[in-house]
Each structure stands twice: as structure tokens, then as C-alpha cells.
Design an enzyme around this catalytic site. Structure first.
Site, mmCIF file in Angstrom:
data_model
loop_
_atom_site.group_PDB
_atom_site.id
_atom_site.type_symbol
_atom_site.label_atom_id
_atom_site.label_comp_id
_atom_site.label_asym_id
_atom_site.label_seq_id
_atom_site.Cartn_x
_atom_site.Cartn_y
_atom_site.Cartn_z
ATOM 1 N N HIS A 53 -5.626 10.059 -1.417
ATOM 2 C CA HIS A 53 -6.451 10.031 -0.201
ATOM 3 C C HIS A 53 -5.744 10.547 1.049
ATOM 4 C CE1 HIS A 53 -4.618 5.968 -0.510
ATOM 5 N NE2 HIS A 53 -4.477 6.079 0.794
ATOM 6 N N ASP B 248 -7.924 1.920 1.137
ATOM 7 C CA ASP B 248 -7.570 2.769 2.286
ATOM 8 C C ASP B 248 -8.440 4.017 2.423
ATOM 9 O OD1 ASP B 248 -6.100 3.386 4.568
ATOM 10 O OD2 ASP B 248 -4.616 4.558 3.471
ATOM 11 N N HIS C 160 0.836 -1.196 0.000
ATOM 12 C CA HIS C 160 0.000 0.000 0.000
ATOM 13 C C HIS C 160 0.872 1.247 0.000
ATOM 14 C CE1 HIS C 160 -3.314 2.658 0.321
ATOM 15 N NE2 HIS C 160 -2.709 3.281 1.308
ATOM 16 N N ASP D 263 1.323 5.420 -0.441
ATOM 17 C CA ASP D 263 0.698 6.739 -0.393
ATOM 18 C C ASP D 263 1.551 7.728 -1.171
ATOM 19 O OD1 ASP D 263 -1.605 6.233 1.248
ATOM 20 O OD2 ASP D 263 -0.201 5.896 2.901
HETATM 21 ZN ZN LIG Z 1 -3.171 5.164 2.106
#
Ligand SMILES: [Zn+2]
Length: 1038
Positions: free
Chosen positions: A458, A210, A81, A83
Site C-alpha cells: 500500500h 493502513d 505495522h 511497510d
Molecule cells: Zn502502512
């Protein structure tokens, strides 16, 4: 550059040509009166993906791993995951460098390391798989890869061992992003995929693991892009518990049943427990051969079997990843290899562990659904069971766990506003680069495309990033905006010509107009104000800029003097510490009327000899009512309280009692922070603590204003501009160092009226469909009665008094949280501050201090419309667009004024009356740097099926002659993402109670071969996407 006007003769000719239906007319036509400077070649466009005819046929689901019949198949899905900015900046996460605790994987990051080493691990065993979502990072990795590595990547993609999910630049937030920004950021990713990774990488699977809740509009966008499945990671605890107990974690989501019907169907899977590997099985934290120790594998399989009991089919998806996981992919894969082989060799023959991907999982689940359907169809009608999966109609908002994730709707309103402003500039910049045909614009525009796409992540637009990362995001946006500033300045200068360039400085934005600061308007004796309206309808725009007190003259294109007013800068704005001390104390304001897709300039001259400022009116009569009004509205204030008391809509002859005030919530037991809003059960406390509000009144020919001062933290100016049907509430709220005994404070603007809306209110979903909300509708935890009734108000919120047919609508100028907590009320949260972290990962309080370290001040606007439900429909849509996508304003200092008429000329790029009122030109964009004739166009219908309006009907228009600078000479319709031929995407036909998802996503009147004049019909809320070739008309590009 010469303006080109179409004549009736050309229309007759065009119609005659349609009748003979010459498809290649556009390129072969003779005797046509236009002279084209460039001629595109005929033939199919090479840039639309074909899902069918790929040379080796590897794009189909046939490449998915094989499963076993009659046993429990566990699909292990290795993923990391990522970001795109959060605790570290976008760049730092890619390179792995930057400040932070490197022992902590959240800081270690390093996307390039993850991709590099994971790809090496995939090569070692042909069964291993991996999925990746963020094209922002993948594109950079690709650019930095050797040809050999690229070949390996392509091979892995062809074998479906490296699978792209989402396909967008980032994993976009679903709560408060706008639909057009979501579509744009995916299109950017698809463009990269198309150009470099090929058809098999072009994903049709959503992986939203997420996001803090899930909107129906984002899911609907996926459906319209031809997606087969969506995987979501976070839904509210109460909802999840219920779904688990009913084996209902998979469903067919009718994402826009009311407008798009079964076209909007999307299979949706809720992961059992987020996106991490099952607890204790983050395999890079274990040693090699972990599964060979006694009991470990058995416990793992027991965990999986327990999960499987909550799903309906013989398949279970298990995310095998973590935040920035796969720093050490060898451990992940060796251990998973072990688990797979030991299970195969072991006694538990009813379990089949396989490496898989989300799309392959969905495909196998689909096969089971088909088998179920077949069994049902063989039964007599009365004996049949319902479809295998339930139907979902609403959305997954708000997201409530043991805390309420509704704070991020408002968190860091400054960044949210910055993103909207950059979006306005991007829209103008894209269009003007195309209309002008200027060379060398693509990369500069692309910088802002990229930055805007990143902001949809996000942890970006949500405000849930560390302070240093916030600063970095703002910097990225500002730098990118400057590139578009150059592009637009170049366009204007080219249009105006050499003679004008000699007389002027370079046109520039005034990005700090929100705090009434602008060097050009404050310092120049003479300047141009240039507005570009990128919307496809005329707008009436109040312009406002800081100026020194003096006498002013404002001229329009015909050199006619236009009405203006000079008013004091609101006190709240003057006290913002970021505003330079020497800034002008007054503002010049006038109304600009700007036709669709056109540039209008105004000349402002000053006479410094005469100092002229409008002083506020003297108010002496205590208890008197104060009324400000224009042609449409009148607003009454009580002089004693200083508050609004009623609004009258003159045209619709309706009046309501309404008050407006500012109040704040303090958190309950649980700490607040960037993500969560945790109001206690007590109603909000008034900011003014019962004291009256001090007011001043200013009236003039352009605007009437009531200046209100609530307390040292809150001031507001309520305005009615000439001819505007909307009242403007310009709030300034900041510091918020109210009461340190609480962990935080959340300030709201509350409107309380006599309207009877019961418990019903409406909020938009990512700026598109309106969603009906019912107060306290879900299993409400008593402590969350306030926070849990909050919803994202991305662009508007309204309440309706159905009996009186009255609608009260509010529009924020950036996304905010909003609700209706008591009958007749609407509130929007404007600002938040916390002294604690909410413990959800950011590891920092939401405590932005501003330049004087006292607590940051935000200023923004709410627009209010009070009208009948009928008259509100289209007005609401237009106002929502005019707020989010406001026209772009530039300022140009004049050095010497000889003859400015070329600069004051109005430049129109739309042919008159070609775009109907209920249609919005959503996208006009260039696709390839080296092909200026290839464009992407999206048109959308403005009204929903249940809107009450005479324009609630389908509209038809012709692409060919929409624009003055060029004709469209060929057109091809694509899916919403601009990447597929709708006829060639075969979707899985998911069955729900509401019908079967259609195999083909194309519109019923889709034409494989479009012929001039390229008619397009738009039904309610349809968005239609085209790739077109254009030929500039004579005189263009300039
Ligand atoms: Zn995230």
C-alpha cells in the site's frame, strides 16, 4: 519440438473412459495414444492444507485465549505495522540500515530486529501474543533463522501466540490493485506458509489497517479464500462518526452480493482509531512499570470503556502497536503484563484484559452472535430483532477525513504503468516456462513473482513513497523483468533451434517503447518481432516501433507481405528528455493477429536506399470538419478548434456529440501531496486557456491519426487502427510548472458528451465487479465536491444513457482516478505534481523532476468504446484484459538471413475451441521448483449477472485436453488461494439480512474426486482454482 494436434479418435476414447469413471485412469491407463515423458504418482496431493486433521488439533479456534462470560473482555492485540518500502527501501526496512533520522521510528524500521526480539519476549510468558502480516519479510527472516529459532516459531504458531494475518507477501493496497495481482501476491505468501510454517499458520483473517480506503473486491477475494473476518483501519470520518453513534462498527459485508450472493459474506470490523495503541499508550515510549503509577491504569481502562460503548458485544479489540513498533518489545510486554495483572487484582472486576489475536476476537464475537440468534429464534416470529450485525453492500471508497485521499489513484503514473508492464511479462514468462518445459526457469520467474507481489504493497503501487524508494522499486522491477526476458529468450531459441540461433542475436524486450526508443528496431536492417499472446482468445494488436525513415517490408508466418505504415513519432514523445537525442524520427506500425496462447513472429526488412516518410496532410480549408474513420468508428474534429466534436459507431448506427480536452485543478486551502487530491470548488481550467489546438492529420492503410498540440505541457494523438472498435487517445503530459502560486496541479482528460447518465457512472473494483457510483451520494463536504467524487479507475469507467441504450467506456493503460462530474461527462486524471507535502507521513512533495530537472513527463493511452449497452458487455471485459495483460513483444536482430522459417512459424499451445469466449485463463503457474508436473490453474467467468449479453450464461470446459504440450492427468479443486481443500475449511456462519454465510466455501458442484476429462462449470464471475498434475506429450518438453 513438434506441435501436437489432437484427433477426433482421442476424444471418442476420452468420452468412453469418462463413462466408466475410472478415477485413476489418468495414471493407470493403457493403450492411450499419448506417450508421456513423465508419469505422476497417484494419491492425494500433499500440498493442500487440511484444517481438520492436523495431528494435535491445534488449528481450531479452541487454542484461543479464554474469555469471561458477562464481563467486558478487552482483546489486546500486539502488532507492529510494517511497510514493505515507504520512507526507506524494502531492504533497508528489513535490515534497519539506510539513510534517515534514526530517532524517528519510521526510519529506524528494522524488521529483523523486531521479529528477533519480539519472539524472545513471547517465550517469556505463555500468555503473550503477537501478529505478523508481511510474508515477504517473514520468509527472509525464516531463511536466516537457526533451526532452534525455527522450532520456537513453529511452537508459537501452534499455540496461536504468533498469528499470521493476511498471509500475503505484503499488505496489499485495496484501491488501485488488480484482482489477479492481489490473488497472486497472497498465493505467494500461502506457498511459503504451506511449505515452512504448516497448516496452523495458514491464516483466514484479514488485517487491512493502513490502506487508504477499502474495496469490495479485495474483501470478496478474502471471502473466496475462506476468510472469516476482516479488520479495517481507515474509513471516511463521516461514515465512522455515524457508525460509532449507531454501534455499527462491525458488519457483515456482502462483498459481491450481485454475483456471488452469501458466498461473498465477510465479517468486517472497523477499528476504533486506526492501528496505533490508544493515544499515550504506545508502551515502548513509556517507562517500565508505567501502569503502576497512580491513575495511569484507571485512565487506560476508562479509554477502553469509552470505546466499548460503540460496539455491540462484550468484546473490544485494541490494537497495541505502531509503525515499526516493537523495537523494544520488552517494554511493550512488561507493561501489558502489568496492565493485565493489576486489572485482575484490582477492584474493577467487570473488565477482563487478555492477550489475543484478531481471529480469536472474531471467534468470540461470533459466539455472541450465535447466542443472540438463538435468543431470537426462541421468540415468536413477529417479536424477533434483526440480525446482530448490519449488512454492507457497497465499498469504503473514497477515503475522506479532513482531506480527500483520492490523489494516490493517479500519483506516479510511471510506476503504475511499469507495474502493469511487468505483470504482462510475468504472465507470458510463467506460461512459456511451463509450455516449453525448460529446466532452470523457476527461480528466474520467481524473482518477478516476488517483485510484482512487493509492488502491491500500500505504499508501492500507490506512489506514496519517497523518491529514493521509488527509484528502488523501479530498479527491483527492471531487474526482475530482465530475468523473465532471459527465460523467454531461452524459450524462443529452444523452439527455433540451432540453425536459427546462428543467424540471430538474443531476443530482447524494448522496455522504452513507450517513448519510442528501441535499439533493435532502430539499428538493425533486419529483425524479428515476436508476440506472445497469453490470453485465451485471439487478439488484433497494433504493433509500433521506432525505425529510421526508409522503405520497409513486413512478412508474416507464411512469408506474405503485410500492410504497414511508417509515420512520424509524435512531437510530444520526441520532446521527452529521457528519449535519446539520436532516436529515429519515425515509427513503423502494422497489425498483428495473434491466436490464443500462441507465439507469432513477423520479419521486418528495410531498404535503406529509399527514404520514405509519410508527411501529414495539408489542411487548408478553415472551419472544415476533419474525419478519421475505420470499419467501426468515425471521429469528427473541428479544424478551427482542433477538438473532437462527434463519434459515430457505424455498425450500431449511433452517433453522439462529444468533446475531449485537457484541464487542470489547483488545490484549495489545504496542501496536496502524493496521497491527497484537494481541488477547490472551481471547475478545472483548460490547459490551452481558450486557444485553439494545433492539429495534423495522417491517414494510411493501418492507422488514421490526428496529432493535437494543446500547449507546451500537453500533446495527444488520437488514433483509429484498422479493424479496431476502440479509439485510442495517446496523451503526453508533463513538466506542469504552470503556476507556482499554487501548491500543486492535477491534470485531467475530460470527455463531455450529450449522453444522459443523470448522476450515475460505473467504475471497476480492482478490475472485476463494476460498482455503480452516484455523484454527491454521501454526506459531501462542499469543499470536497470535486475531489470527493473521485474513484479509483483501476481498469475502466463508463456512463450509460439508459433511454438510448448507449454506453461510453474509457480504459486507462494504468490505474488512474476518475469521475463523472456533470451529466454526460467522464474524466480521468493523468498526471499530478505538488510543491508541498500533504503532511500524511511521506515528508516530501510529489515533485518528480525527470532527467532534465524540469518536471517529469508521462505518456500513456486511453481507449474509448462507444456502443450499445448490449454490445459493450463482453467487449469491455476483453479490452480491460487486453489493456492490463497485453501480449508481450520481443525484438530479435538478424545477423544473417538464410532460412528463417522456423522462427516465423506460429507456435500454438492451446487446443482449438477448448476455452469458451466468456472464460479467461487467469492463472497457469508452477508451484514447486522440484516438481515440474504440479501446476496451479485458475479459470474465471467474464460476465456479471447484470451484464446484457448472449454469452451471459454458464460455461463448461474440460481441463484434460486444454493444452497442446501436455495433458492434465489429475486435478483437485482448491479455494481461491490455492491452499485449502474447500470441503475442509469450515467458515464461521455469519448471519446478515441477506442470509447466512455458508459454512463451506466450495462451489455447489464441487467434487472431492475429479475424474477425466475434469469438467469445470463456471457461473457468473466465478473463479475456480485447481492444482493439477500434468504429463507432457511426446515431443514436449523440448
Ligand atoms: Zn502502512
Amino acid at each position: 519440438m513438434r506441435m501436437y494436434l489432437k484427433c477426433a479418435l482421442q476424444w471418442v476414447l476420452a468420452i468412453a473412459l469418462i463413462q466408466v469413471a475410472l478415477y485413476y485412469w489418468a495414471v493407470n491407463r493403457k493403450g492411450h495414444q499419448h506417450k508421456h515423458t513423465t508419469r505422476p504418482s497417484p494419491g492425494p496431493h500433499p500440498y493442500i492444507m487440511s484444517m481438520r486433521n492436523h495431528a494435535d488439533g491445534t488449528c481450531s479456534y479452541d487454542t484461543c485465549p479464554k474469555v469471561k462470560e458477562g464481563v467486558f473482555n478487552v482483546h489486546l492485540v500486539p502488532h507492529s505495522h510494517i511497510d514493505v518500502g515507504w520512507l526507506k527501501s524494502v531492504d533497508e526496512y528489513y535490515t534497519g540500515k539506510g539513510d534517515g533520522d534514526y530517532g524517528n521510528t519510521l526510519y529506524a524500521g528494522c524488521v529483523q530486529c523486531i521479529l528477533n526480539s519480539t519472539i524472545q519476549e513471547l517465550i517469556k510468558n505463555p500468555e503473550r501474543t503477537f501478529i505478523f502480516a508481511e510474508m515477504k519479510y517473514f520468509a527472509r527472516f525464516w531463511e536466516e533463522s537457526s533451526q532452534q529459532l525455527r522450532d520456537t516459531i513453529l511452537q508459537l504458531i501452534r499455540e496461536r501466540r504468533l498469528e499470521i494475518v493476511n498471509g500475503g507477501w505484503v499488505m496489499s493496497d485495496a484501491g488501485i490493485t488488480m484482482y489477479n495481482d492481489i490473488i497472486d501476491q497472497h498465493t505467494l505468501g500461502f506457498d511459503f506458509i504451506r511449505e515452512h510454517l504448516g497448516a496452523c499458520a495458514q491464516t483466514r483473517t484479514g488485517w487491512h489497517v493502513d490502506q487508504f480506503g477499502h474495496s469490495s473486491e479485495h474483501a470478496s477475494i478474502f471471502a473466496q479464500m475462506g476468510y472469516d473476518a476482516l479488520f479495517v483501519g481507515r474509513i471516511s470520518d463521516s461514515d465512522k462518526a455515524k457508525r460509532k453513534s449507531m454501534k455499527d462498527l462491525e458488519m457483515v459485508w456482502m462483498t459481491s452480493q450481485k454475483n456471488l450472493g452469501s458466498r461473498s459474506a465477510l465479517f468486517t470490523h472497523v477499528t476504533f482509531d486506526g492501528y496505533y495503541a490508544p493515544q499515550g499508550y504506545v508502551l515502548e515510549n513509556l517507562k517500565e512499570n508505567a501502569f503502576r503509577k497512580p491513575g495511569i491504569l484507571r485512565n487506560f481502562l476508562v479509554t477502553l470503556e469509552n470505546r466499548a460503548m460503540h460496539y455491540k458485544t462484550n468484546h473490544l479489540l485494541v490494537p497495541m502497536g505502531s509503525d515499526f513498533g516493537y523495537r523494544n518489545p520488552e517494554l511493550w510486554f512488561k507493561n501489558m503484563d502489568d496492565a493485565i495483572h493489576l486489572t485482575k487484582a484490582g477492584r474493577k472486576q467487570n473488565v477482563n484484559l487478555i492477550y489475543s489475536t484478531p481471529s480469536c476476537y472474531a471467534y468470540h464475537v461470533y459466539q455472541e452472535m450465535l447466542a443472540h440468534r438463538k435468543r431470537q429464534e426462541s421468540l415468536p416470529e413477529g417479536a424477533r430483532n434483526p440480525p446482530l450485525f448490519s449488512t454492507k453492500l457497497d465499498d469504503f471508497l473514497p477515503y475522506v477525513t479532513d482531506v480527500v485521499w483520492t490523489g494516490f489513484y493517479t500519483t506516479r503514473g510511471g510506476l503504475k504503468r511499469h507495474i502493469w508492464q511487468a505483470g504482462q511479462i510475468l504472465q507470458s514468462c510463467k506460461q512459456l516456462a511451463i509450455f516449453s518445459g525448460l529446466k532452470g526457469t523457476f527461480q528466474r520467474v520467481n524473482t518477478l513473482r516476488d517483485a510484482m507481489a512487493v509492488m502491491q504493497h500500500h505504499d508501492a503501487i500507490t506512489g506514496t513513497q519517497k523518491k529514493a524508494v521509488l527509484a528502488n522499486y523501479n530498479q527491483l522491477l527492471s531487474n526482475a523483468t530482465e530475468k523473465c526476458e532471459q527465460v523467454m529468450a531461452d524459450v524462443y531459441k529452444t523452439l527455433w533451434g540451432k540453425d536459427i540461433i546462428k543467424q540471430i542475436e538474443t531476443p530482447e524486450f524494448c522496455p522504452r517503447l513507450n517513448i519510442s526508443s528501441c535499439d533493435v528496431s532502430e539499428e538493425a536492417d533486419e529483425f524479428l518481432v515476436t508476440v506472445y499472446n497469453h490470453l485465451s482468445w485471439s487478439v488484433q494488436l497494433p504493433l509500433r516501433m521506432p525505425v529510421e525513415p526508409a522503405k520497409y517490408f513486413v512478412y508474416d508466418k507464411d512469408k506474405k507481405l503485410i500492410t504497414h505504415q511508417v509515420v512520424p513519432v509524435p512531437e510530444g514523445i520526441q520532446s521527452i528528455p529521457e528519449r535519446p537525442l539520436a532516436s529515429a524520427p519515425t515509427e513503423l506500425t502494422f497489425m498483428a493477429s495473434v491466436p490464443p496462447l500462441s507465439i507469432s513472429s513477423f520479419l521486418v526488412k528495410t531498404d535503406v536506399e529509399e527514404r520514405k516518410v509519410q508527411e501529414p496532410e495539408l489542411l487548408n480549408e478553415v472551419d472544415a470538419e476533419i474525419v478519421i474513420e475505420n470499419e467501426h468508428l468515425s471521429l469528427t474534429f473541428n479544424q478551427r478548434s482542433g477538438l473532437l466534436v462527434s463519434i459515430t459507431n457505424k455498425a450500431s448506427k449511433l452517433k453522439i456529440d462529444i468533446s475531449q480536452d485537457f484541464a487542470y485543478y489547483n488545490p484549495s486551502s489545504r496542501n496536496e501531496g502524493a496521497y491527497v487530491f484537494m481541488a477547490g470548488t472551481n471547475p478545472a481550467t483548460l490547459m490551452r486557456k481558450g486557444r485553439p489546438v494545433a492539429i495534423k492529420v495522417i491517414r494510411g492503410d493501418v492507422v488514421q491519426e490526428v496529432h493535437q498540440s494543446f500547449d507546451q505541457s500537453v500533446t495527444q494523438v488520437v488514433r483509429l487502427y484498422k479493424d479496431s472498435a476502440f479509439a485510442e487517445f495517446h496523451w503526453t503530459v508533463g513538466r506542469l510548472n504552470l503556476d507556482n502560486s499554487f501548491s500543486g496541479v492535477d491534470v485531467v482528460s475530460q470527455f463531455k458528451s450529450t449522453l444522459d447518465n443523470g448522476k450515475i457512472f460505473y467504475t471497476d473494483s480492482n478490475g472485476r465487479d463494476m460498482i455503480k457510483r452516484t455523484r454527491d451520494s454521501w454526506q459531501m463536504i462542499p469543499d470536497f465536491k470535486i475531489s470527493g467524487n473521485y474513484f479509483p479507475v483501476t481498469s475502466r469507467i463508463f456512463i450509460r444513457d439508459e433511454a438510448k441504450r448507449i454506453q461510453l467506456t474509457l480504459f486507462p493503460d494504468r490505474p488512474q482516478g476518475g469521475t463523472s462530474l456533470v451529466q454526460g461527462s467522464v474524466e480521468l486524471m493523468v498526471h499530478r505534481r505538488s510543491y508541498t507535502d500533504d503532511g500524511l507521513g511521506m515528508q516530501e512533495p510529489l515533485n518528480d523532476l525527470g532527467s532534465d530537472r524540469e518536471g517529469i513527463i508521462y505518456t500513456g493511452k486511453h481507449y474509448l468504446l462507444l456502443d450499445t449497452m448490449e454490445r459493450s458487455s463482453l467487449a469491455v471485459r476483453h479490452k480491460a484484459w487486453e489493456t492490463q495483460l497485453a501480449p508481450t513483444v520481443m525484438f530479435t536482430e538478424i545477423k544473417q538471413n538464410q532460412d528463417l522459417h522456423k522462427a516465423l512459424e506460429q507456435y500454438n499451445f492451446l487446443n482449438p475451441d477448448t476455452i469458451p469466449k466468456n472464460v479467461h485463463l487467469m492463472t497457469l503457474d508452477r508451484i514447486l521448483e522440484n516438481d515440474t508436473a504440479l501446476l496451479l490453474i485458475r479459470l474465471e467467468h467474464a460476465l456479471e449477472r447484470d451484464d446484457i449479453s448472449e454469452l451471459n450464461k454458464e460455461s463448461t470446459l474440460h481441463l484434460e485436453n486444454l493444452f497442446q504440450p501436455f495433458d492434465i492427468v489429475s486435478a483437485e479443486e482448491t479455494t481461491l488461494g490455492g491452499n485449502f481443500n474447500p470441503q475442509e475449511v469450515e467458515r464461521l456462519e455469519w448471519v446478515s439480512e441477506k442470509g447466512v454465510a455458508p459454512k463451506y466455501i466450495g462451489f455447489p458442484d464441487f467434487k472431492a474426486k475429479m475424474v477425466p476429462p475434469f469438467s469445470v462449470t463456471l457461473t457468473n464471475m466465478a473463479i475456480r482454482t485447481f492444482r493439477v498434475k500434468i504429463a507432457y506429450n511426446e515431443g514436449f518438453p523440448s
